[in-house]
Design an enzyme around this catalytic site. Sequence first.
Site, PDB file in Angstrom:
ATOM      1  N   THR A 154      45.486  27.828 -15.306  1.00  0.00           N
ATOM      2  CA  THR A 154      46.256  29.192 -15.113  1.00  0.00           C
ATOM      3  C   THR A 154      47.312  28.599 -13.940  1.00  0.00           C
ATOM      4  OG1 THR A 154      43.945  29.720 -13.783  1.00  0.00           O
ATOM      5  CG2 THR A 154      44.510  30.642 -15.979  1.00  0.00           C
ATOM      6  N   LYS A 180      38.779  23.702 -15.872  1.00  0.00           N
ATOM      7  CA  LYS A 180      40.207  24.291 -15.549  1.00  0.00           C
ATOM      8  C   LYS A 180      38.920  25.224 -14.016  1.00  0.00           C
ATOM      9  CE  LYS A 180      40.917  28.464 -15.430  1.00  0.00           C
ATOM     10  NZ  LYS A 180      40.834  29.686 -14.329  1.00  0.00           N
ATOM     11  N   THR A 191      35.452  30.976 -10.845  1.00  0.00           N
ATOM     12  CA  THR A 191      36.821  31.085 -12.171  1.00  0.00           C
ATOM     13  C   THR A 191      37.174  30.126 -12.895  1.00  0.00           C
ATOM     14  OG1 THR A 191      38.374  31.964 -12.848  1.00  0.00           O
ATOM     15  CG2 THR A 191      38.683  31.032 -10.458  1.00  0.00           C
ATOM     16  N   GLU A 277      44.101  26.890  -5.114  1.00  0.00           N
ATOM     17  CA  GLU A 277      44.761  27.638  -4.805  1.00  0.00           C
ATOM     18  C   GLU A 277      44.963  27.577  -3.024  1.00  0.00           C
ATOM     19  OE1 GLU A 277      45.022  30.950  -7.798  1.00  0.00           O
ATOM     20  OE2 GLU A 277      43.725  32.084  -5.546  1.00  0.00           O
ATOM     21  N   ASN A 401      48.340  35.010  -4.559  1.00  0.00           N
ATOM     22  CA  ASN A 401      47.571  35.895  -5.179  1.00  0.00           C
ATOM     23  C   ASN A 401      47.812  37.069  -5.267  1.00  0.00           C
ATOM     24  OD1 ASN A 401      44.723  35.327  -5.802  1.00  0.00           O
ATOM     25  ND2 ASN A 401      45.106  33.507  -4.535  1.00  0.00           N
TER      26      ASN A 401
END
Length: 406
Positions: A154, A180, A191, A277, A401
């Site tokens: 993602t 992932k 996640t 991230e 985000n």
Amino acid sequence: MAVGPATFPEKMHPVAGFKLGTASAGIKTPGRKDVVLMELCEEATVAGVFTLNAFCAAPVQISKKHLDAAATRYFIVNTGNANAGTGEEGWNDAITTCEEVAKLCDSGVEAVLPFSTGVIGEKLPVEKLVSALPAAKEVLSESGWDEAAEGILTTDTRIKGASRQFEYQGKVVTLTGISKGSGMIKPNMATMLGYVATDAQVDADLLKVLLTDTANCSFNRITVDSDTSTNDSCMLVATGKSGVSVSAEDRSLLALFKTELTQLMQDLAHAIVRDGEGATKFVTVKVESAKTQQEALKTAFDIAHSPLVKTALFASDPNWGRVLAVVGRAEIENLDLNALEIYLGDVCIVSKGGKDATYTEEAGQAVMDQEQILIRVVLNRGDVSETVWTTDLSHDYVSINADYRS
């Protein structure tokens, strides 16, 4: 942005009895590979661990139900849409996906486990997903790991995989897996999606124990932002094709297999942290000499989750007072402040209740300037140690985000 060089292996060893096929459905982005079909041989055993989020997605609920009901033959994965927070309609869409896989592959519906990842709260475009199934089936291959690793991403910037082999009594055992995850990462599970296969023979009960134990010291020891997702799933498949049988009776083989599986799971988990991230640092937080595991883990995660610590890490600022403050609020009963020690790498920064007499700002700065940083807390009150892995908190994390749905 990611920390360190890419870690995806040059060689992902195929696992006999486990095939993967990847296709593009355009679920979120036209032309992007976003559907992965995985086929398990009839003899395979399967174990899974899933998110503890009460709002777990329809695919998670159905996968758990189907896993308990029948022998699993297929995994179907889509990215770009989490099918979470979608109520009865989401449940029906996930079931429809399973039905279409079953029809295409001539299997029972309960033999299909669905997995989704992406934006929460949006309807799954099930027609697009279903339209890509024949193309995914057409390219099913035991060598399909690389494409599948790309197809499950993602916000990740890198594909994530690990592959290991070891020899036992003249036979080679293979373990290969992909994962992932990049944001919304916190234990139970994070996640993430993870798929690991081995050609060893392992009965289902032992396989579940092995998966639980190794997940607890890998995927359940990582955190990027302290948010637990709705869709986390990690699956372990044993095809038995190597002819090597792992059992509780053969302790030496069991120990060897568990060691190899643990290392592979940690490699996959570390790859998620390195691709966190906006991450610019890979941070190991180790709490030593605690009284209990709970005490050690809570202290480690409190440090790893602290925005003040994480922003100091991003700034490469040796602001050791932030770590000291977190340890002080970690609710450690009867903590002896004069006994504990805190280190940045090998540099002692705190001892005897304050700044260590040997500490210099230059020494602390040298550690904080590195891409990989160790924060070590020695409580000197027991014999329990625990380690978690995390990232810094950067401007890019906020930007990624803030823009996630656009």
